[in-house]
Design an enzyme around this catalytic site. Sequence first.
Site, PDB file in Angstrom:
ATOM      1  N   CYS A 137      47.799  40.425  41.197  1.00  0.00           N
ATOM      2  CA  CYS A 137      46.800  40.294  40.126  1.00  0.00           C
ATOM      3  C   CYS A 137      45.536  39.648  40.474  1.00  0.00           C
ATOM      4  CB  CYS A 137      47.411  39.149  38.831  1.00  0.00           C
ATOM      5  SG  CYS A 137      47.558  37.581  39.801  1.00  0.00           S
TER       6      CYS A 137
ATOM      7  N   CYS B 294      45.492  36.351  42.204  1.00  0.00           N
ATOM      8  CA  CYS B 294      46.357  36.509  43.574  1.00  0.00           C
ATOM      9  C   CYS B 294      45.312  36.897  44.734  1.00  0.00           C
ATOM     10  CB  CYS B 294      47.582  37.354  43.464  1.00  0.00           C
ATOM     11  SG  CYS B 294      48.659  36.684  42.237  1.00  0.00           S
TER      12      CYS B 294
END
Length: 79
Positions: free
Chosen positions: A10, A13
Amino acid sequence: MEIKVLGPGCANCHKMEEMAKMAVKELGLDATVMKITDIGQIAMHGILSTPGLIVNGKIKHSGKPLPSLEKVKELIKGE
């Protein structure tokens, strides 16, 4: 020094991975930053909420909100 950034990919991340790499560079450390995206491996590391940051085998951060770059540097320096 071994640094692992755990998350499925994501935006948060990716941001955590970028901050970890920047922190290593700014601190002038000899460290390897690895990205782990496999959900099974993430769970095996004990991370239940992503993104996770592990430094030398110790969980330093998990989940949101993301720490600042300065905080990431502190977490890494702590090891």
